[in-house]
Design a protein around this motif. Structure first.
Motif, short mmCIF file in Angstrom:
data_model
loop_
_atom_site.label_atom_id
_atom_site.label_comp_id
_atom_site.label_asym_id
_atom_site.label_seq_id
_atom_site.Cartn_x
_atom_site.Cartn_y
_atom_site.Cartn_z
N TYR A 112 -21.18 60.79 -49.97
CA TYR A 112 -21.18 61.26 -51.18
C TYR A 112 -19.56 60.41 -50.78
O TYR A 112 -19.31 60.05 -52.49
CB TYR A 112 -20.45 62.56 -51.73
CG TYR A 112 -20.49 62.80 -53.07
CD1 TYR A 112 -21.83 62.34 -53.59
CD2 TYR A 112 -19.43 63.39 -53.64
CE1 TYR A 112 -21.63 62.19 -55.55
CE2 TYR A 112 -19.21 62.75 -55.20
CZ TYR A 112 -20.14 62.41 -55.88
OH TYR A 112 -19.90 62.39 -57.53
N LEU A 113 -18.47 61.15 -50.78
CA LEU A 113 -16.97 60.35 -51.02
C LEU A 113 -16.56 58.74 -50.62
O LEU A 113 -15.74 58.00 -51.39
CB LEU A 113 -15.72 61.08 -50.43
CG LEU A 113 -15.04 60.68 -50.11
CD1 LEU A 113 -14.64 60.87 -51.31
CD2 LEU A 113 -13.85 61.63 -49.43
N GLU A 114 -17.29 58.34 -49.14
CA GLU A 114 -17.96 57.00 -49.20
C GLU A 114 -17.91 56.18 -50.15
O GLU A 114 -17.81 55.22 -49.95
CB GLU A 114 -18.19 56.86 -47.98
CG GLU A 114 -18.18 57.18 -46.81
CD GLU A 114 -18.61 56.87 -45.54
OE1 GLU A 114 -20.06 56.32 -45.35
OE2 GLU A 114 -18.48 57.33 -44.49
N LYS A 118 -16.06 53.20 -52.95
CA LYS A 118 -17.21 52.53 -52.20
C LYS A 118 -17.19 51.31 -54.24
O LYS A 118 -17.26 50.60 -55.07
CB LYS A 118 -18.29 51.92 -52.38
CG LYS A 118 -17.88 51.90 -50.42
CD LYS A 118 -19.23 52.29 -50.48
CE LYS A 118 -19.84 52.15 -48.51
NZ LYS A 118 -21.03 52.01 -48.35
N THR A 119 -17.68 52.25 -55.34
CA THR A 119 -17.54 52.68 -56.23
C THR A 119 -16.27 52.10 -57.45
O THR A 119 -16.95 50.91 -58.18
CB THR A 119 -18.86 53.76 -57.00
OG1 THR A 119 -20.03 54.18 -56.39
CG2 THR A 119 -19.55 53.63 -58.37
N PHE A 120 -15.39 52.98 -56.83
CA PHE A 120 -14.50 53.74 -57.84
C PHE A 120 -13.67 52.00 -57.20
O PHE A 120 -12.07 51.75 -57.49
CB PHE A 120 -14.02 54.19 -57.72
CG PHE A 120 -14.71 54.73 -59.12
CD1 PHE A 120 -14.28 55.22 -60.32
CD2 PHE A 120 -16.03 55.65 -58.32
CE1 PHE A 120 -15.76 55.46 -61.13
CE2 PHE A 120 -16.96 56.23 -59.50
CZ PHE A 120 -16.49 56.15 -60.46
N ASN A 142 -14.74 47.80 -48.03
CA ASN A 142 -14.02 47.09 -47.97
C ASN A 142 -13.58 46.31 -49.46
O ASN A 142 -13.55 45.13 -49.74
CB ASN A 142 -14.35 45.26 -47.40
CG ASN A 142 -15.80 45.49 -47.41
OD1 ASN A 142 -16.40 45.97 -48.99
ND2 ASN A 142 -16.41 44.05 -47.37
N THR A 143 -13.93 47.19 -50.70
CA THR A 143 -13.53 47.34 -51.87
C THR A 143 -12.02 47.74 -51.96
O THR A 143 -11.42 47.00 -53.26
CB THR A 143 -13.91 47.79 -52.17
OG1 THR A 143 -14.28 49.28 -51.63
CG2 THR A 143 -15.93 46.80 -52.49
#
Length: 247
Positions: A112-114, A118-120, A142-143
């Motif tokens: 979930y933390l991954e 990525k999302t933010f 890689n964000t």
């Protein structure tokens, strides 16, 4: 007259015969004590998991080992370091002050933390997804916009972290309705989650004019197992309706 085992299966006949053909001591003993077999239809894997969990908790059958083990909860939390950068991290519930979200397994918590990272566009290093004092180099994420290289200001990064925290809190307060296959082609199954708590499931005829699903829900207990089941489902599936909070 006592229930000694509860199990789920896609093919019940095959599952039952599997028990009787098994040569292990436990299976032979269980089958020798079996006098009658009953079943309930669920319509979907998710509802079957929830039904199985509820029955095991209610009946505590002697031949069910699953869900009797001790589960170690994990949680995501936030803290600010000496450089005024806000970190997201995860740990066992005892080591997580002011938890933002609780999970019942390390893999589920880290996964979930991954996704949040990525999302933010957060940094894996500052989300404690990799242990390094240098620039991040996570194999999947890689964000990162450069906070770990000094290319992004702490103020800008912290704004993104606050957005992620608000997102997690908002998800926890929403009413979620999961729609699954019913027990036959004429109905659907619905699972209700409100304020992050599993409320129960029910079945609705597809031709019914439904204004609210609460009347169709059979109340169920929210447990460690149901939170784990639903948490894993929500990570993998997007067919979840979001509605306004129940008054």
């Amino acid at each position: 007259g006592e229930i000694i085992y509860v199990g789920k299966a896609i093919n019940l006949k095959k599952r039952v015969l599997g028990h009787f053909y098994d040569k292990s001591t436990k299976e032979i003993q269980m089958c020798n004590e079996t006098a009658y077999i009953d079943y309930q239809l669920s319509g979907s894997e998710l509802v079957a998991l929830l039904m199985e969990s509820a029955e095991i908790k209610r009946l505590f059958p002697p031949y069910n080992r699953a869900q009797k083990r001790i589960v170690k909860p994990y949680a995501i939390f936030a803290y600010e370091d000496r450089n005024s950068i806000v970190h997201l991290a995860y740990n066992t519930i005892k080591g997580a002050p002011n938890p933002l979200k609780i999970f019942y397994g390390q893999t589920e918590c880290r996964g979930y933390l991954e996704e949040i990272c990525k999302t933010f566009s957060l940094c894996p290093r500052f989300c404690h997804l990799q242990q390094t004092n240098t620039a991040c180099s996570h194999h999947e994420i890689n964000t990162c916009e450069g906070i770990c290289k000094g290319e992004e200001s702490a103020e800008h990064y912290n704004e993104k972290v606050e957005e992620a925290i608000s997102h997690m809190k908002q998800l926890a307060s929403e009413v979620k309705i999961i729609k699954e296959k019913g027990r036959d082609e004429n109905e659907s199954a619905v699972i209700l989650i409100a304020d992050g708590i599993y409320k129960g499931y029910g079945f609705i005829d597809n031709d019914s004019q439904v204004s609210t699903i609460e009347a169709f829900i059979t109340p169920q207990k929210n447990t460690i197992e149901t939170e784990s089941i639903l948490g894993a489902y929500l990570l993998k599936n997007t067919n979840v309706q979001i509605s306004t909070p129940i008054p």
